[in-house]
Design a protein around this motif. Structure first.
Motif, PDB file in Angstrom:
ATOM      1  N   SER A  43       3.315 -13.090  17.316  1.00 43.93           N
ATOM      2  CA  SER A  43       3.898 -11.884  16.741  1.00 43.93           C
ATOM      3  C   SER A  43       4.237 -10.911  17.868  1.00 43.93           C
ATOM      4  CB  SER A  43       2.915 -11.235  15.770  1.00 43.93           C
ATOM      5  OG  SER A  43       3.407  -9.992  15.318  1.00 43.93           O
ATOM      6  N   LEU A  44       5.264 -10.113  17.662  1.00 45.67           N
ATOM      7  CA  LEU A  44       5.638  -9.110  18.658  1.00 45.67           C
ATOM      8  C   LEU A  44       4.706  -7.906  18.637  1.00 45.67           C
ATOM      9  CD1 LEU A  44       9.521  -9.165  18.260  1.00 45.67           C
ATOM     10  CD2 LEU A  44       8.118 -10.326  19.979  1.00 45.67           C
ATOM     11  N   VAL A  45       3.962  -7.729  17.566  1.00 46.05           N
ATOM     12  CA  VAL A  45       3.003  -6.625  17.462  1.00 46.05           C
ATOM     13  C   VAL A  45       1.654  -7.162  17.011  1.00 46.05           C
ATOM     14  CG1 VAL A  45       4.760  -4.883  16.973  1.00 46.05           C
ATOM     15  CG2 VAL A  45       3.677  -6.082  15.092  1.00 46.05           C
ATOM     16  N   ALA A  46       0.610  -6.419  17.351  1.00 48.38           N
ATOM     17  CA  ALA A  46      -0.745  -6.773  16.948  1.00 48.38           C
ATOM     18  C   ALA A  46      -1.305  -5.630  16.107  1.00 48.38           C
ATOM     19  CB  ALA A  46      -1.617  -7.011  18.169  1.00 48.38           C
ATOM     20  N   GLU A  47      -1.874  -5.968  14.954  1.00 52.38           N
ATOM     21  CA  GLU A  47      -2.478  -4.948  14.105  1.00 52.38           C
ATOM     22  C   GLU A  47      -3.952  -4.830  14.418  1.00 52.38           C
ATOM     23  OE1 GLU A  47      -1.746  -5.316   9.959  1.00 52.38           O
ATOM     24  OE2 GLU A  47       0.382  -5.689  10.228  1.00 52.38           O
ATOM     25  N   ASP A  48      -4.427  -3.608  14.501  1.00 53.24           N
ATOM     26  CA  ASP A  48      -5.844  -3.340  14.729  1.00 53.24           C
ATOM     27  C   ASP A  48      -6.390  -4.084  15.947  1.00 53.24           C
ATOM     28  OD1 ASP A  48      -5.815  -1.805  12.370  1.00 53.24           O
ATOM     29  OD2 ASP A  48      -6.277  -3.567  11.162  1.00 53.24           O
ATOM     30  N   GLY A  49      -5.533  -4.308  16.947  1.00 50.87           N
ATOM     31  CA  GLY A  49      -5.966  -4.967  18.168  1.00 50.87           C
ATOM     32  C   GLY A  49      -6.111  -6.473  18.084  1.00 50.87           C
ATOM     33  N   HIS A  50      -5.789  -7.062  16.929  1.00 53.33           N
ATOM     34  CA  HIS A  50      -5.882  -8.512  16.772  1.00 53.33           C
ATOM     35  C   HIS A  50      -4.569  -9.167  17.188  1.00 53.33           C
ATOM     36  CE1 HIS A  50      -9.659  -8.943  14.500  1.00 53.33           C
ATOM     37  NE2 HIS A  50      -9.370  -7.736  14.051  1.00 53.33           N
ATOM     38  N   GLU A  51      -4.660 -10.249  17.927  1.00 55.02           N
ATOM     39  CA  GLU A  51      -3.476 -11.037  18.227  1.00 55.02           C
ATOM     40  C   GLU A  51      -3.064 -11.747  16.943  1.00 55.02           C
ATOM     41  OE1 GLU A  51      -3.538 -13.079  22.250  1.00 55.02           O
ATOM     42  OE2 GLU A  51      -5.669 -12.671  21.893  1.00 55.02           O
ATOM     43  N   GLU A  52      -1.765 -11.921  16.764  1.00 53.70           N
ATOM     44  CA  GLU A  52      -1.262 -12.576  15.568  1.00 53.70           C
ATOM     45  C   GLU A  52      -0.184 -13.581  15.941  1.00 53.70           C
ATOM     46  OE1 GLU A  52      -0.283  -9.803  12.495  1.00 53.70           O
ATOM     47  OE2 GLU A  52      -2.225  -8.802  12.654  1.00 53.70           O
ATOM     48  N   ALA A  53      -0.016 -14.569  15.061  1.00 58.18           N
ATOM     49  CA  ALA A  53       0.989 -15.612  15.260  1.00 58.18           C
ATOM     50  C   ALA A  53       1.582 -15.972  13.903  1.00 58.18           C
ATOM     51  CB  ALA A  53       0.362 -16.833  15.926  1.00 58.18           C
ATOM     52  N   TYR A  54       2.645 -16.786  13.938  1.00 56.56           N
ATOM     53  CA  TYR A  54       3.305 -17.182  12.695  1.00 56.56           C
ATOM     54  C   TYR A  54       3.768 -18.627  12.779  1.00 56.56           C
ATOM     55  CZ  TYR A  54       7.639 -16.691  15.285  1.00 56.56           C
ATOM     56  OH  TYR A  54       8.631 -16.841  16.211  1.00 56.56           O
ATOM     57  N   LEU A  55       3.976 -19.192  11.590  1.00 56.40           N
ATOM     58  CA  LEU A  55       4.547 -20.528  11.441  1.00 56.40           C
ATOM     59  C   LEU A  55       5.474 -20.472  10.243  1.00 56.40           C
ATOM     60  CD1 LEU A  55       4.590 -23.637  11.994  1.00 56.40           C
ATOM     61  CD2 LEU A  55       2.623 -23.801  10.437  1.00 56.40           C
ATOM     62  N   ILE A  56       6.716 -20.896  10.423  1.00 57.72           N
ATOM     63  CA  ILE A  56       7.694 -20.926   9.333  1.00 57.72           C
ATOM     64  C   ILE A  56       8.104 -22.376   9.122  1.00 57.72           C
ATOM     65  CG2 ILE A  56       9.925 -20.112   8.483  1.00 57.72           C
ATOM     66  CD1 ILE A  56       9.651 -17.761  10.484  1.00 57.72           C
ATOM     67  N   ARG A  57       7.948 -22.842   7.876  1.00 55.45           N
ATOM     68  CA  ARG A  57       8.284 -24.229   7.548  1.00 55.45           C
ATOM     69  C   ARG A  57       9.201 -24.261   6.332  1.00 55.45           C
ATOM     70  NH1 ARG A  57       2.360 -26.956   7.443  1.00 55.45           N
ATOM     71  NH2 ARG A  57       2.139 -25.537   5.697  1.00 55.45           N
ATOM     72  N   ALA A  58       9.986 -25.322   6.228  1.00 52.66           N
ATOM     73  CA  ALA A  58      10.919 -25.486   5.115  1.00 52.66           C
ATOM     74  C   ALA A  58      10.629 -26.787   4.388  1.00 52.66           C
ATOM     75  CB  ALA A  58      12.359 -25.475   5.628  1.00 52.66           C
ATOM     76  N   PHE A  59      10.769 -26.744   3.064  1.00 55.89           N
ATOM     77  CA  PHE A  59      10.520 -27.905   2.211  1.00 55.89           C
ATOM     78  C   PHE A  59      11.642 -28.020   1.189  1.00 55.89           C
ATOM     79  CE2 PHE A  59       6.513 -26.278   3.741  1.00 55.89           C
ATOM     80  CZ  PHE A  59       5.800 -27.411   4.086  1.00 55.89           C
ATOM     81  N   ALA A  60      11.877 -29.206   0.708  1.00 56.40           N
ATOM     82  CA  ALA A  60      12.946 -29.445  -0.265  1.00 56.40           C
ATOM     83  C   ALA A  60      12.622 -28.838  -1.632  1.00 56.40           C
ATOM     84  CB  ALA A  60      13.208 -30.942  -0.404  1.00 56.40           C
ATOM     85  N   SER A  61      11.335 -28.781  -1.987  1.00 59.18           N
ATOM     86  CA  SER A  61      10.927 -28.285  -3.312  1.00 59.18           C
ATOM     87  C   SER A  61       9.458 -27.876  -3.255  1.00 59.18           C
ATOM     88  CB  SER A  61      11.106 -29.382  -4.358  1.00 59.18           C
ATOM     89  OG  SER A  61      10.203 -30.449  -4.090  1.00 59.18           O
ATOM     90  N   LEU A  62       8.996 -27.210  -4.318  1.00 57.67           N
ATOM     91  CA  LEU A  62       7.573 -26.871  -4.394  1.00 57.67           C
ATOM     92  C   LEU A  62       6.707 -28.127  -4.435  1.00 57.67           C
ATOM     93  CD1 LEU A  62       7.443 -23.814  -6.818  1.00 57.67           C
ATOM     94  CD2 LEU A  62       6.802 -23.867  -4.401  1.00 57.67           C
ATOM     95  N   GLU A  63       7.190 -29.141  -5.136  1.00 57.57           N
ATOM     96  CA  GLU A  63       6.456 -30.402  -5.196  1.00 57.57           C
ATOM     97  C   GLU A  63       6.347 -31.039  -3.810  1.00 57.57           C
ATOM     98  OE1 GLU A  63       8.229 -33.991  -7.086  1.00 57.57           O
ATOM     99  OE2 GLU A  63       6.440 -33.869  -8.362  1.00 57.57           O
ATOM    100  N   ALA A  64       7.442 -31.031  -3.070  1.00 55.23           N
ATOM    101  CA  ALA A  64       7.413 -31.573  -1.705  1.00 55.23           C
ATOM    102  C   ALA A  64       6.455 -30.768  -0.838  1.00 55.23           C
ATOM    103  CB  ALA A  64       8.818 -31.566  -1.101  1.00 55.23           C
ATOM    104  N   HIS A  65       6.470 -29.460  -0.995  1.00 57.89           N
ATOM    105  CA  HIS A  65       5.558 -28.581  -0.253  1.00 57.89           C
ATOM    106  C   HIS A  65       4.116 -28.995  -0.508  1.00 57.89           C
ATOM    107  CE1 HIS A  65       3.144 -24.807   0.078  1.00 57.89           C
ATOM    108  NE2 HIS A  65       3.840 -24.671   1.195  1.00 57.89           N
ATOM    109  N   ARG A  66       3.755 -29.111  -1.759  1.00 58.48           N
ATOM    110  CA  ARG A  66       2.393 -29.483  -2.143  1.00 58.48           C
ATOM    111  C   ARG A  66       2.025 -30.869  -1.605  1.00 58.48           C
ATOM    112  NH1 ARG A  66       2.828 -30.257  -7.533  1.00 58.48           N
ATOM    113  NH2 ARG A  66       3.077 -32.458  -7.073  1.00 58.48           N
ATOM    114  N   ASP A  67       2.891 -31.840  -1.839  1.00 61.85           N
ATOM    115  CA  ASP A  67       2.598 -33.219  -1.455  1.00 61.85           C
ATOM    116  C   ASP A  67       2.545 -33.405   0.061  1.00 61.85           C
ATOM    117  OD1 ASP A  67       2.580 -33.729  -4.174  1.00 61.85           O
ATOM    118  OD2 ASP A  67       4.517 -34.769  -4.174  1.00 61.85           O
TER     119      ASP A  67
END
Length: 111
Positions: A43-67
């Protein structure tokens, strides 16, 4: 398309190594499991002094996401691979899941 955005609040001093393990070890495993990783990083900013990170993923459907998630997180490759290096650095995480047009993932990737 289903877009998942996961944010991580990390333990102090672990951000750089967390992102390295994510990019070099976790992302290749995710992609080998058929999960499309759009982006990840610190993350470009840290809240309350905590380092933060992110992950963005894509799925074809909610079912695919779950499975696909169930298959990935239950796999030996994850459990015997980078799991401990990732999980041990996380204080907490939050996930949102959105139904978006296909172009949205490309917009994030092209940042």
């Amino acid at each position: 398309m289903i877009l998942e955005i996961r944010t991580y609040r990390l333990k102090p001093g672990t951000g750089e190594e967390f992102v390295r393990v994510m990019r070099e070890e976790s992302v290749p495993l995710l992609e080998n499991a058929g999960i499309r990783v759009v982006d990840c990083g610190a993350s470009l900013v840290a809240e309350d002094g905590h380092e933060e990170a992110y992950l963005i993923r894509a799925f074809a459907s909610l079912e695919a996401h779950r499975d696909q998630e169930a298959a990935f997180y239950g796999s030996d490759a994850w459990r015997r691979g980078p799991r401990e290096a990732i999980v041990s650095r996380i204080d907490s995480y939050h996930t949102i899941v959105l139904d978006v047009p296909d172009e949205a993932a490309e917009a994030f990737r092209g940042k």
